[in-house]
Design a protein around this motif. Structure first.
Motif, mmCIF file in Angstrom:
data_model
loop_
_atom_site.group_PDB
_atom_site.id
_atom_site.type_symbol
_atom_site.label_atom_id
_atom_site.label_comp_id
_atom_site.label_asym_id
_atom_site.label_seq_id
_atom_site.Cartn_x
_atom_site.Cartn_y
_atom_site.Cartn_z
ATOM 1 N N THR A 143 13.442 54.273 -2.615
ATOM 2 C CA THR A 143 14.259 53.104 -2.945
ATOM 3 C C THR A 143 13.879 52.541 -4.309
ATOM 4 O O THR A 143 14.742 52.207 -5.134
ATOM 5 C CB THR A 143 14.123 52.018 -1.862
ATOM 6 N N MET A 144 12.564 52.429 -4.557
ATOM 7 C CA MET A 144 12.097 51.894 -5.842
ATOM 8 C C MET A 144 12.530 52.819 -6.997
ATOM 9 O O MET A 144 12.913 52.351 -8.074
ATOM 10 C CB MET A 144 10.580 51.741 -5.824
ATOM 11 N N GLY B 251 -0.251 56.188 -9.902
ATOM 12 C CA GLY B 251 0.744 57.244 -10.055
ATOM 13 C C GLY B 251 2.168 56.774 -9.869
ATOM 14 O O GLY B 251 3.065 57.124 -10.652
ATOM 15 N N ALA B 252 2.417 55.978 -8.849
ATOM 16 C CA ALA B 252 3.786 55.516 -8.577
ATOM 17 C C ALA B 252 4.285 54.603 -9.691
ATOM 18 O O ALA B 252 5.437 54.715 -10.144
ATOM 19 C CB ALA B 252 3.837 54.796 -7.238
ATOM 20 N N TYR C 219 20.523 51.591 -0.116
ATOM 21 C CA TYR C 219 20.502 51.344 -1.556
ATOM 22 C C TYR C 219 21.919 51.336 -2.129
ATOM 23 O O TYR C 219 22.290 50.426 -2.889
ATOM 24 C CB TYR C 219 19.653 52.411 -2.257
ATOM 25 N N HIS C 220 22.716 52.331 -1.772
ATOM 26 C CA HIS C 220 24.057 52.423 -2.350
ATOM 27 C C HIS C 220 24.956 51.276 -1.866
ATOM 28 O O HIS C 220 25.807 50.795 -2.615
ATOM 29 C CB HIS C 220 24.672 53.789 -2.045
ATOM 30 N N ALA C 221 24.739 50.831 -0.625
ATOM 31 C CA ALA C 221 25.506 49.685 -0.135
ATOM 32 C C ALA C 221 25.095 48.408 -0.870
ATOM 33 O O ALA C 221 25.939 47.615 -1.306
ATOM 34 C CB ALA C 221 25.299 49.522 1.365
ATOM 35 N N LEU C 222 23.793 48.216 -1.033
ATOM 36 C CA LEU C 222 23.288 46.999 -1.659
ATOM 37 C C LEU C 222 23.640 46.903 -3.140
ATOM 38 O O LEU C 222 23.838 45.808 -3.684
ATOM 39 C CB LEU C 222 21.759 46.926 -1.499
ATOM 40 N N VAL D 164 7.065 56.462 5.732
ATOM 41 C CA VAL D 164 7.106 55.044 5.338
ATOM 42 C C VAL D 164 6.958 54.922 3.819
ATOM 43 O O VAL D 164 7.740 54.233 3.150
ATOM 44 C CB VAL D 164 5.989 54.258 6.058
ATOM 45 N N ILE D 165 5.924 55.590 3.281
ATOM 46 C CA ILE D 165 5.685 55.564 1.832
ATOM 47 C C ILE D 165 6.858 56.222 1.092
ATOM 48 O O ILE D 165 7.363 55.697 0.084
ATOM 49 C CB ILE D 165 4.380 56.304 1.497
ATOM 50 N N ASN D 166 7.286 57.378 1.584
ATOM 51 C CA ASN D 166 8.345 58.118 0.901
ATOM 52 C C ASN D 166 9.622 57.295 0.767
ATOM 53 O O ASN D 166 10.245 57.247 -0.298
ATOM 54 C CB ASN D 166 8.660 59.415 1.656
#
Length: 815
Positions: A541-542, A499-500, A567-570, A534-536
């Motif tokens: 991010t992905m 699914g992911a 994410y936005h910083a990276l 953890v999963i969420n």
């Protein structure tokens, strides 16, 4: 038809009317519109002069002609409106031009269009004021129907300072006439409306409602309007209207004049056309001389044709959010799914619980709030409408209307103040047939679910195919791809291991191949698994790496927010990592502690998490009342007023002056303070304790002016700061003001005027006060005033906004 010429050639409006009527004997307090009946030859002559000067579009003398403002004995409103349209037509013929209905007959005459002029009601709409949205709609509706019956060629809605009233007027025009609709708003030097809207939010609203042209008028001279115009050109896909004042009002020899000459005006307007305006004209202080100079200078210029802009924008009354710039956060907490307390709040009609959820998500970083109130045993349309109205009174974030009930969706969209996000439509034909007409009518950014009659495709190819189908069907309704956001659908990996991967591939292909924005309900991915955060967070991010435009998440989840900030910083989407540093600079260890600086309490929705000061600052009336009741059992009421109420009001007032808080928030905070004060007053009355008033102030809108928005705002704030206010209302004779001041021995009077034509009444009032009550100070305010003009008419203080007036009053009485 004027629509055939819009955006293809330059069109010229006429100029001001009020000052010209004053020159011809309009008395203070006399309604300009009554001259359509009593002095039609004067109105006709002014129109004729503008047409001869070069105007293609002439406004009817109906700016204040609505049932809420027009109170004239023995003068029918319907007759006044219809006569106004007729006078423009007659003037066109007398000027040797052709009214629009006779053009195209080979007579070679220039076409002149009669534009039904629609001004504001002069009242604030609920929840800020006392005017209901539908009442405003009805007031506009009847005038527009009469205007079309009389032969108006278009409707021009102008000088609007509130997007909510603007929306009521546009809907009235669209739903009750077939005429083209122009709409212009009045901005301040911060490029904001009175109630806080920025330029992109106004454009988003009006484009969503499908007006024919939009723009700016009044409030500023042409030079001051240029920065606002720059934003219009950047964001608008429609033809742009610019109608400045002839500079700023000044006084000479007892007469009002404006400081930009016709030649100067024409020079500025030439620049304005070159910047991208397609329709130009004048507002306060402009004359046929200004329009002639403008026509001579600009008449043969080639316009910059409007170009389609690709921005995806959702907006509220005070904020616009652009999708496609980084990834936006849609707060998921106002939704009963899996939330026992929320379901209970809905059943018990506990709106304060819902408002606290909204405020908490706003404080924690949400950009948009999802609103879902669907339960089997409640009236969802009524509850959705009420929830949207109440939420918009305490948060300034755009809302996402989340419902499968078409009636609830329309109820919310109709009264929503801005351009909403709508969740959702699917690829099922029945769903598209139901939802797209509502988006076409009210505007909105609609979420398209990648499922259809055959269910949810198991692969990315199938989901992309449905997305294209939704986009193609929306186009049939005139809904462009920029107003569609596709949900790639996150399927739980506990039952669908692939699914992911499928969802992530769908996101990437939607971005790269289809070029459309995307959204996901992120937490769906982890149902049935332990340690879901953890999963969420990892999946979130992905998803952002694969092009996710907006994630529907819980902003109070620190795991999710860490993923968003990191994410936005990276990815270089956070300039100099400023947001990341601001959020985490005080975290306990470099490895990331358990919380972040500034994070809100975890007990969302619990009344104990708010202080009285916070409840007032947030505008939560019920909380303020309940907390005050509890505090007053232990503390002295006067101590509560001085340590909680006044500091809270000061904090909000400071934000208002700095431009970080806007009028709706200011007024709702004042209402919350009022509810707290009512509790304290009751206790003081019972104990015999008296709260000392700081002093008495008289407020009035001057003779001839029936606009009392500004005065009413000042009154609310002054009363919260413990002043005794004598409100004499609107259209108040100078003699009554002086008499009241002398009788009550008042030290301060506040005078308001919105119209150029009534500033002479303000000056006369000040003169009589100086003679009859020299001890009394005078503060003035209103859209037509500035510091220089206030000095010229002898005022002691000019209040640029309501809070400045309050501060002056406090300083005066403290001295």
């Amino acid at each position: 038809m004027i629509r055939d010429r819009l955006g293809k050639e330059l069109l010229l409006f006429d100029g001001g009317m009020g000052t010209l009527l004053q020159e011809r004997g309009l008395a203070p307090g006399e309604l300009p519109e009554t001259w359509n009946i009593s002095r039609p030859e004067v109105i006709r002559e002014i129109h004729k002069n503008y047409i001869k000067a070069g105007s293609d579009i002439v406004l009817t003398n109906t700016f204040g002609a609505n049932a809420l403002k027009f109170q004239a004995e023995g003068c029918s409103l319907e007759q006044t409106v219809k006569t106004a349209v007729r006078l423009v037509k007659e003037a066109a013929k007398k000027a040797g031009a052709a009214p629009a209905e006779t053009s195209g007959t080979g007579n070679g005459k220039r076409t002149v269009y009669a534009a039904l002029d629609i001004g504001p009601t002069g009242k604030l709409l609920k929840p800020m004021g006392d005017l209901d949205f539908e009442e405003a709609y009805e007031a506009f509706k009847e005038v527009m129907i009469w205007g079309e019956e009389a032969g108006a060629d278009l409707i021009h809605i102008e000088t609007m300072s509130d997007t909510y009233e603007l929306k009521a007027a546009v809907l009235a025009a669209k739903e009750n006439t077939s005429l083209p609709v122009f709409a212009t708003a009045i901005f301040d030097e911060r490029r904001k409306l009175l109630t806080g809207a920025d330029v992109p939010s106004v454009i988003a609203l009006l484009e969503g409602l499908h007006v024919d042209a939009l723009g700016i008028n009044c409030g500023m001279g042409p030079e001051q309007m240029m920065p606002v115009l720059e934003e219009y050109v950047k964001y608008s896909s429609l033809p742009i209207i610019v109608k400045p004042n002839a500079g700023l009002p000044k006084q000479r020899g007892g007469q009002t004049y404006y400081d930009v000459s016709p030649d100067e005006f024409a020079g500025y307007m030439e620049k304005i056309v070159s910047m991208g305006a397609c329709v130009i004209g004048g507002c306060c202080g402009t004359t046929p001389g200004h329009i002639k100079a403008m026509a001579d200078r600009c008449g043969k210029m080639q316009i910059v044709p409007p170009a389609e802009k690709k921005y995806t924008v959702v907006s509220s009354y005070g904020q616009s959010v652009f999708l496609g710039e980084g990834s936006k956060i849609i707060g998921e907490r106002i939704n009963p799914t899996g939330k026992k307390k929320f379901k209970q709040a809905l059943k018990e009609h506990d709106l304060e619980y819902i408002l606290r959820e909204g405020i908490t998500q706003q404080d924690n970083g949400a950009h948009i709030l999802d609103v879902n109130v669907g339960l089997p045993d409640i009236d969802e349309p009524a509850m959705m409408k009420e929830t949207v109205q109440e939420l918009q009174s305490v948060v300034n974030l755009p809302l996402q209307i989340d419902t499968v009930d078409a009636e609830a969706m329309e109820a919310a969209l109709r009264i929503y103040n801005g351009k909403a996000m709508v969740n959702s439509v699917s690829g099922k034909q029945e769903s598209m047939d139901k939802v797209f007409p509502l988006i076409r009518k009210y505007g909105g950014v609609v979420i398209g679910l990648t499922l259809d009659e055959d269910g949810i495709p198991a692969d990315a190819e199938g989901r992309v195919r449905i997305a294209r189908k939704i986009i193609d069907e929306a186009a049939k309704y005139g809904i462009g791809k920029k107003d569609i956001v596709i949900d790639a659908l996150a399927m739980t990996i506990s039952s669908e291991p692939a699914g992911a991967k499928v969802t992530l591939e769908t996101l990437r292909r939607l971005k790269d191949e289809v070029g459309v924005n995307t959204v996901l309900g992120v937490s769906n991915i982890s149902f049935g698994l332990p340690s879901r955060p953890v999963i969420n967070a990892a999946f979130y991010t992905m998803a952002m790496m694969n092009g996710l435009s907006a994630g529907i998440i819980n902003p109070s989840s620190e795991d999710m927010m860490k993923a968003w900030y990191a994410y936005h910083a990276l990815m270089g989407l956070d300039t100099n990592c400023e947001r990341y540093i601001g959020r985490y600079s005080s975290t306990q260890s470099s490895g990331g502690g358990s919380g972040a600086a500034g994070a809100s309490p975890s007990g969302i929705g619990q009344k104990s998490t708010l202080s009285l000061r916070e409840s007032i600052e947030k505008g939560l009336k019920e909380d303020a009342s309940l907390i005050t009741t509890h505090l007053s059992e232990k503390q002295d009421p006067l101590e509560i007023i001085n340590t909680e109420l006044i500091p809270a009001l000061n904090h909000v007032g400071d934000g208002f002056e700095k431009g970080t808080v806007f009028l709706p928030q200011l007024l709702m905070s004042a209402e919350a303070a009022k509810s707290a004060f009512a509790v304290l007053k009751d206790k003081m009355d019972r104990s015999g304790e008296v709260q000392e008033k700081i002093g008495t102030i008289v407020l009035a809108t001057v003779k001839g002016d029936i606009h009392d928005i500004g005065k009413n705002i000042v009154k609310v704030l002054l009363e919260n700061y413990s002043f005794d206010v004598i409100d004499l209302g609107k259209d108040v004779a100078p003699e009554l003001i002086v008499e009241t001041v002398r009788e009550k021995n008042v030290r301060l009077v506040g005078l308001s005027a919105l119209m150029t034509t009534t500033v002479v009444s303000m000056e006369e009032t000040i003169r009589l006060l100086r003679e009859g009550a020299p001890q009394c100070k005078v503060m003035v305010g209103g859209a037509v005033l500035n510091q220089d003009y206030a000095d010229m008419i002898g005022a002691d203080f000019y209040g640029k906004d309501a809070m400045q007036s309050v501060r002056y009053a406090r300083e005066l009485f403290a001295g």
